[in-house]
Structure formats: structure tokens, C-alpha cells
Design a protein around this motif. Structure first.
Motif, PDB file in Angstrom:
ATOM      1  N   ASP A 175    -112.932 -35.186 -39.749  1.00  0.00           N
ATOM      2  CA  ASP A 175    -114.329 -34.735 -39.743  1.00  0.00           C
ATOM      3  C   ASP A 175    -114.553 -33.684 -38.663  1.00  0.00           C
ATOM      4  O   ASP A 175    -115.300 -32.717 -38.869  1.00  0.00           O
ATOM      5  CB  ASP A 175    -115.257 -35.927 -39.495  1.00  0.00           C
ATOM      6  CG  ASP A 175    -115.336 -36.856 -40.699  1.00  0.00           C
ATOM      7  OD1 ASP A 175    -114.750 -36.517 -41.746  1.00  0.00           O
ATOM      8  OD2 ASP A 175    -115.971 -37.915 -40.584  1.00  0.00           O
ATOM      9  N   ASN A 176    -113.906 -33.872 -37.519  1.00  0.00           N
ATOM     10  CA  ASN A 176    -114.080 -32.913 -36.430  1.00  0.00           C
ATOM     11  C   ASN A 176    -113.512 -31.543 -36.801  1.00  0.00           C
ATOM     12  O   ASN A 176    -114.061 -30.508 -36.424  1.00  0.00           O
ATOM     13  CB  ASN A 176    -113.404 -33.427 -35.157  1.00  0.00           C
ATOM     14  CG  ASN A 176    -114.382 -33.552 -34.008  1.00  0.00           C
ATOM     15  OD1 ASN A 176    -115.592 -33.545 -34.219  1.00  0.00           O
ATOM     16  ND2 ASN A 176    -113.886 -33.661 -32.799  1.00  0.00           N
ATOM     17  N   GLN A 177    -112.402 -31.549 -37.530  1.00  0.00           N
ATOM     18  CA  GLN A 177    -111.836 -30.278 -37.984  1.00  0.00           C
ATOM     19  C   GLN A 177    -112.782 -29.586 -38.960  1.00  0.00           C
ATOM     20  O   GLN A 177    -112.944 -28.366 -38.933  1.00  0.00           O
ATOM     21  CB  GLN A 177    -110.475 -30.519 -38.635  1.00  0.00           C
ATOM     22  CG  GLN A 177    -109.399 -30.958 -37.644  1.00  0.00           C
ATOM     23  CD  GLN A 177    -108.085 -31.316 -38.332  1.00  0.00           C
ATOM     24  OE1 GLN A 177    -107.987 -31.298 -39.550  1.00  0.00           O
ATOM     25  NE2 GLN A 177    -107.086 -31.649 -37.540  1.00  0.00           N
ATOM     26  N   ALA A 178    -113.428 -30.399 -39.824  1.00  0.00           N
ATOM     27  CA  ALA A 178    -114.405 -29.826 -40.754  1.00  0.00           C
ATOM     28  C   ALA A 178    -115.596 -29.265 -39.992  1.00  0.00           C
ATOM     29  O   ALA A 178    -116.128 -28.197 -40.331  1.00  0.00           O
ATOM     30  CB  ALA A 178    -114.868 -30.901 -41.742  1.00  0.00           C
ATOM     31  N   MET A 179    -116.017 -29.955 -38.934  1.00  0.00           N
ATOM     32  CA  MET A 179    -117.137 -29.471 -38.128  1.00  0.00           C
ATOM     33  C   MET A 179    -116.784 -28.185 -37.383  1.00  0.00           C
ATOM     34  O   MET A 179    -117.635 -27.331 -37.144  1.00  0.00           O
ATOM     35  CB  MET A 179    -117.570 -30.551 -37.132  1.00  0.00           C
ATOM     36  CG  MET A 179    -118.286 -31.721 -37.780  1.00  0.00           C
ATOM     37  SD  MET A 179    -118.802 -32.942 -36.573  1.00  0.00           S
ATOM     38  CE  MET A 179    -119.271 -34.290 -37.665  1.00  0.00           C
ATOM     39  N   SER A 180    -115.510 -28.054 -37.020  1.00  0.00           N
ATOM     40  CA  SER A 180    -115.075 -26.812 -36.394  1.00  0.00           C
ATOM     41  C   SER A 180    -115.245 -25.647 -37.361  1.00  0.00           C
ATOM     42  O   SER A 180    -115.668 -24.554 -36.974  1.00  0.00           O
ATOM     43  CB  SER A 180    -113.603 -26.938 -35.965  1.00  0.00           C
ATOM     44  OG  SER A 180    -113.134 -25.733 -35.400  1.00  0.00           O
ATOM     45  N   THR A 181    -114.946 -25.899 -38.638  1.00  0.00           N
ATOM     46  CA  THR A 181    -115.151 -24.874 -39.660  1.00  0.00           C
ATOM     47  C   THR A 181    -116.636 -24.589 -39.843  1.00  0.00           C
ATOM     48  O   THR A 181    -117.050 -23.444 -40.036  1.00  0.00           O
ATOM     49  CB  THR A 181    -114.543 -25.334 -41.001  1.00  0.00           C
ATOM     50  OG1 THR A 181    -113.154 -25.608 -40.814  1.00  0.00           O
ATOM     51  CG2 THR A 181    -114.700 -24.269 -42.066  1.00  0.00           C
ATOM     52  N   VAL A 182    -117.453 -25.643 -39.772  1.00  0.00           N
ATOM     53  CA  VAL A 182    -118.909 -25.468 -39.857  1.00  0.00           C
ATOM     54  C   VAL A 182    -119.412 -24.588 -38.711  1.00  0.00           C
ATOM     55  O   VAL A 182    -120.253 -23.712 -38.906  1.00  0.00           O
ATOM     56  CB  VAL A 182    -119.623 -26.836 -39.833  1.00  0.00           C
ATOM     57  CG1 VAL A 182    -121.126 -26.663 -39.632  1.00  0.00           C
ATOM     58  CG2 VAL A 182    -119.352 -27.600 -41.122  1.00  0.00           C
ATOM     59  N   SER A 183    -118.874 -24.826 -37.517  1.00  0.00           N
ATOM     60  CA  SER A 183    -119.270 -24.012 -36.362  1.00  0.00           C
ATOM     61  C   SER A 183    -118.946 -22.539 -36.594  1.00  0.00           C
ATOM     62  O   SER A 183    -119.737 -21.650 -36.263  1.00  0.00           O
ATOM     63  CB  SER A 183    -118.554 -24.529 -35.107  1.00  0.00           C
ATOM     64  OG  SER A 183    -118.963 -23.808 -33.963  1.00  0.00           O
ATOM     65  N   ASP A 184    -117.774 -22.287 -37.192  1.00  0.00           N
ATOM     66  CA  ASP A 184    -117.406 -20.900 -37.523  1.00  0.00           C
ATOM     67  C   ASP A 184    -118.364 -20.317 -38.552  1.00  0.00           C
ATOM     68  O   ASP A 184    -118.768 -19.149 -38.458  1.00  0.00           O
ATOM     69  CB  ASP A 184    -115.972 -20.840 -38.045  1.00  0.00           C
ATOM     70  CG  ASP A 184    -114.939 -21.196 -36.985  1.00  0.00           C
ATOM     71  OD1 ASP A 184    -115.279 -21.111 -35.785  1.00  0.00           O
ATOM     72  OD2 ASP A 184    -113.810 -21.562 -37.351  1.00  0.00           O
ATOM     73  N   ALA A 185    -118.726 -21.140 -39.559  1.00  0.00           N
ATOM     74  CA  ALA A 185    -119.644 -20.675 -40.599  1.00  0.00           C
ATOM     75  C   ALA A 185    -121.016 -20.369 -40.024  1.00  0.00           C
ATOM     76  O   ALA A 185    -121.683 -19.407 -40.437  1.00  0.00           O
ATOM     77  CB  ALA A 185    -119.758 -21.735 -41.700  1.00  0.00           C
ATOM     78  N   LEU A 186    -121.451 -21.168 -39.060  1.00  0.00           N
ATOM     79  CA  LEU A 186    -122.739 -20.912 -38.405  1.00  0.00           C
ATOM     80  C   LEU A 186    -122.702 -19.595 -37.629  1.00  0.00           C
ATOM     81  O   LEU A 186    -123.675 -18.840 -37.627  1.00  0.00           O
ATOM     82  CB  LEU A 186    -123.090 -22.066 -37.465  1.00  0.00           C
ATOM     83  CG  LEU A 186    -123.565 -23.349 -38.141  1.00  0.00           C
ATOM     84  CD1 LEU A 186    -123.590 -24.503 -37.141  1.00  0.00           C
ATOM     85  CD2 LEU A 186    -124.956 -23.160 -38.749  1.00  0.00           C
ATOM     86  N   GLY A 187    -121.563 -19.328 -36.990  1.00  0.00           N
ATOM     87  CA  GLY A 187    -121.427 -18.051 -36.280  1.00  0.00           C
ATOM     88  C   GLY A 187    -121.488 -16.880 -37.232  1.00  0.00           C
ATOM     89  O   GLY A 187    -122.146 -15.856 -36.939  1.00  0.00           O
ATOM     90  N   LEU A 188    -120.834 -17.017 -38.398  1.00  0.00           N
ATOM     91  CA  LEU A 188    -120.873 -15.957 -39.402  1.00  0.00           C
ATOM     92  C   LEU A 188    -122.294 -15.792 -39.945  1.00  0.00           C
ATOM     93  O   LEU A 188    -122.780 -14.667 -40.116  1.00  0.00           O
ATOM     94  CB  LEU A 188    -119.911 -16.294 -40.543  1.00  0.00           C
ATOM     95  CG  LEU A 188    -119.842 -15.300 -41.712  1.00  0.00           C
ATOM     96  CD1 LEU A 188    -119.371 -13.936 -41.221  1.00  0.00           C
ATOM     97  CD2 LEU A 188    -118.911 -15.824 -42.800  1.00  0.00           C
ATOM     98  N   GLY A 189    -122.956 -16.923 -40.197  1.00  0.00           N
ATOM     99  CA  GLY A 189    -124.329 -16.868 -40.695  1.00  0.00           C
ATOM    100  C   GLY A 189    -125.275 -16.234 -39.705  1.00  0.00           C
ATOM    101  O   GLY A 189    -126.168 -15.457 -40.081  1.00  0.00           O
ATOM    102  N   ALA A 190    -125.077 -16.550 -38.421  1.00  0.00           N
ATOM    103  CA  ALA A 190    -125.923 -15.956 -37.385  1.00  0.00           C
ATOM    104  C   ALA A 190    -125.766 -14.439 -37.365  1.00  0.00           C
ATOM    105  O   ALA A 190    -126.741 -13.696 -37.188  1.00  0.00           O
ATOM    106  CB  ALA A 190    -125.573 -16.550 -36.020  1.00  0.00           C
ATOM    107  N   SER A 191    -124.547 -13.968 -37.561  1.00  0.00           N
ATOM    108  CA  SER A 191    -124.304 -12.527 -37.583  1.00  0.00           C
ATOM    109  C   SER A 191    -124.993 -11.870 -38.778  1.00  0.00           C
ATOM    110  O   SER A 191    -125.547 -10.763 -38.656  1.00  0.00           O
ATOM    111  CB  SER A 191    -122.796 -12.259 -37.628  1.00  0.00           C
ATOM    112  OG  SER A 191    -122.152 -12.761 -36.476  1.00  0.00           O
TER     113      SER A 191
END
Length: 331
Positions: free
Chosen positions: A56-72
Motif C-alpha cells: 500500500d505504501n508503494q501505491a501511495m508513493s505513486t499517488v504522491s507522484d500523481a499529485l505532483g503531476l496534477g499540481a503542475s
């Protein structure tokens, strides 16, 4: 009873030494790996929980990356919108200045307005990040609205173990400035929509004004193409007043759109902070289940090493006891 067939003391000492060696191996494994539970055989329940939570933590790491992309993506759209708002303010100023001007002055002002309109389109077309543009949209020949931009914001696992994804959705249809889609009934953007000159409201029916004539209640304009001078004819002052109404209504729509983008950016930032904190919390929880207490294991290692040495000596003594039987048979 002294026996040369069975050395009970040696067997007991050997069993004790084997048990000590097994515990010593376990302790050494914990020290070398840093884990109290490093495989399923150590503790099946804890190992299973820890493995799932690490996944789950690895999936959340991907979510964090997706949030960074979305913020951009949202940042890019907001930057384009902010620049467009400043430019449309300039168009409003040009229209205000042209009210009551001579036809010759209106012709010169129209050149400036056209340049600003071109700049608006350039801002919208340029607000693209990773293939996503929320300001200049083409919904195609069949869609009647632009698709929402979905930003992955969370990875969820319920009590039954089922997983799901949460998203932060940006309604592109409500913030787009231009729409190139050709489908019947497609909603146009803020700047290329037909607006009634009377109050700036969006209408599906276009009714082009006749420049130089008195303004009509049904006259419509679009911010992207309105003109105060065309050919040899200048717009009347009442028509310029209607254009100002249209530009003002579009400006209000752009301000609302910028607010929506700002709210989305705020939500993304909050979710990024939460996701980071949640990942740290899961790491701590997994550590409580499977990490070895190195202080405790160090102390245990020293104790087991002493026990091992004593066990070897005890076994040596037990093996030596059979030698004493020989003394019973010496003359």
C-alpha cells in the motif's frame, strides 16, 4: 547409575547446546537483517500484514507522484488564466477609451484590440502540461462537453481488503476559454461563446450586429472576435457599450474559473501533505510489527554466546564422565 551404553548427561547437554545454537542463529539473523519478522515462518500474521502495508505504501508513493503531476497541470492552467485575465482587462480599457472616439481613432484602437485577442488565444493554447490543456479544448465532433481532468489523490483499502482510487476532479467545461469541438450542442468556452450584448449572458443563437447601427437587444458578440472597426465602418457607441458588457461578463467567468483552479490546487497541496504523513505513519506501524529491537538483540546475543560456551563445556564434561568408568576396572 553409571552406563557405557547411554550417557544421559551428554544427551541433555547436547539438547541444551542445540537449543542455544538455534536461538543464537535467530538472534544473529535479526541483527543482520534488522527485522524481528523477515519471513512468513517468523510470524505469519505479522509478515502478512507488513507485506500488505508495504504494498500500500508503494501505491501511495505513486499517488504522491500523481499529485505532483496534477499540481503542475493545474498550475499551468492557472498561469494561463491569470495572464488571460490581465489581457482581457486591457481589452476592457481599450473599449472604454474608444467610447466617443472618432472613426479614425477607433480604427487604430481596433488594431490594439486584435493584438490582445491574439494574445489571449496564445495564452490558452500555450497552457499545456504533459499533453493536458484545460483552457483551449477540442471535444471532437461528437462530445457535447469537455472531459474532466482527474487527478489521482488517494489509494484506499477497506476492511474487506478491496482497494479503490480517489480522484480530485477539475471540471474543464466550466473553466475552458476556447472550445474547438464541432458537435451539435457543444458548450463553447468563456471567450468564444456567443454573448448577448444586452447583459453579456451566453446564448446558443448568434446574431451578428451591423457595425455603425444602433445596438439591438438581440445583438451577440464573442470576446475572441468582437471588433469596433471593420472594413470602413466603426461601431456605434451603443454597440461599444454592449461589447463592454460582454467583456465584463467574460471577465467575471474567468475570475470564477481561476477561483476553481486555485481551490483545486489547494486541495492537491493538502492531499500531498496528508499522503506524505500517512506514508510515514504506515512505516512506523510496520516497524512496530516487524523491526528488531537492536538494544534487546545485542544484549540477548551476548547472553546466548555465554550460554553456548557453557553448553560446550557441559557437553565436554558429560562426555568425559564415561572415562571414569575405566578406573573401576584398573588393578
Amino acid at each position: 547409575m553409571a552406563s557405557i551404553m547411554t550417557n544421559a548427561s551428554a544427551l541433555t547437554a547436547l539438547q541444551s547446546l542445540n537449543a542455544t545454537q538455534k536461538n543464537l542463529d535467530t538472534t544473529q539473523a535479526r541483527i543482520s537483517t534488522g527485522y524481528r519478522v523477515s519471513q512468513a515462518s517468523d510470524n505469519a500474521a505479522y509478515w502478512s500484514i507488513a507485506t500488505t502495508m508495504r504494498s500500500d505504501n508503494q501505491a501511495m508513493s505513486t499517488v504522491s507522484d500523481a499529485l505532483g503531476l496534477g499540481a503542475s497541470k493545474v498550475d499551468t492552467a492557472y498561469t494561463g488564466m491569470d495572464s488571460a485575465i490581465k489581457t482581457i482587462n486591457q481589452i476592457q480599457q481599450k473599449l472604454t477609451a474608444s467610447y466617443g472616439q472618432t472613426d479614425a481613432s477607433k480604427e487604430k484602437t481596433q488594431v490594439e484590440i486584435k493584438a490582445l485577442q491574439d494574445q489571449l488565444k496564445a495564452y490558452a493554447d500555450g497552457a499545456t502540461f504533459s499533453g493536458t490543456n484545460m483552457l483551449s479544448v477540442n471535444s471532437g465532433a461528437t462530445a457535447t462537453s469537455a472531459a474532466d481532468v482527474k487527478i489521482v489523490s488517494a489509494f484506499n483499502r477497506d476492511a474487506s481488503g478491496a482497494v479503490s482510487i480517489s480522484t480530485i476532479d477539475v471540471n474543464v467545461d466550466s473553466i475552458k476559454l476556447y472550445e474547438a469541438g464541432t458537435a451539435a450542442g457543444v458548450s463553447k468556452g468563456i471567450l468564444d461563446a456567443n454573448r448577448l450584448g444586452l447583459d453579456g449572458s451566453v446564448t446558443a443563437t448568434a446574431s451578428a450586429p451591423t457595425l455603425g447601427a444602433a445596438a439591438a437587444a438581440t445583438d451577440t458578440y464573442t470576446v475572441s472576435s468582437l471588433a469596433i472597426f471593420s472594413g470602413t465602418t466603426a461601431a456605434s457607441d451603443t454597440q461599444i457599450q454592449q461589447m463592454m458588457n460582454v467583456v465584463d461578463a467574460a471577465l467575471k467567468g474567468m475570475t470564477t474559473a481561476a477561483t476553481k483552479l486555485g481551490a483545486a490546487k489547494s486541495s492537491i497541496d493538502l492531499q500531498k501533505t496528508f499522503t506524505s504523513s500517512l506514508m510515514d505513519s504506515i512505516d512506523r506501524g510496520v516497524g512496530q510489527l516487524v523491526d528488531a529491537d537492536m538494544n534487546k538483540e545485542s544484549t540477548r546475543l551476548q547472553a546466548l554466546q555465554v550460554q553456548q560456551q557453557l553448553g560446550v563445556q557441559a557437553l565436554s564434561i558429560a562426555n568425559g564422565s564415561s572415562q571414569s568408568i575405566l578406573s573401576l576396572f584398573r588393578g
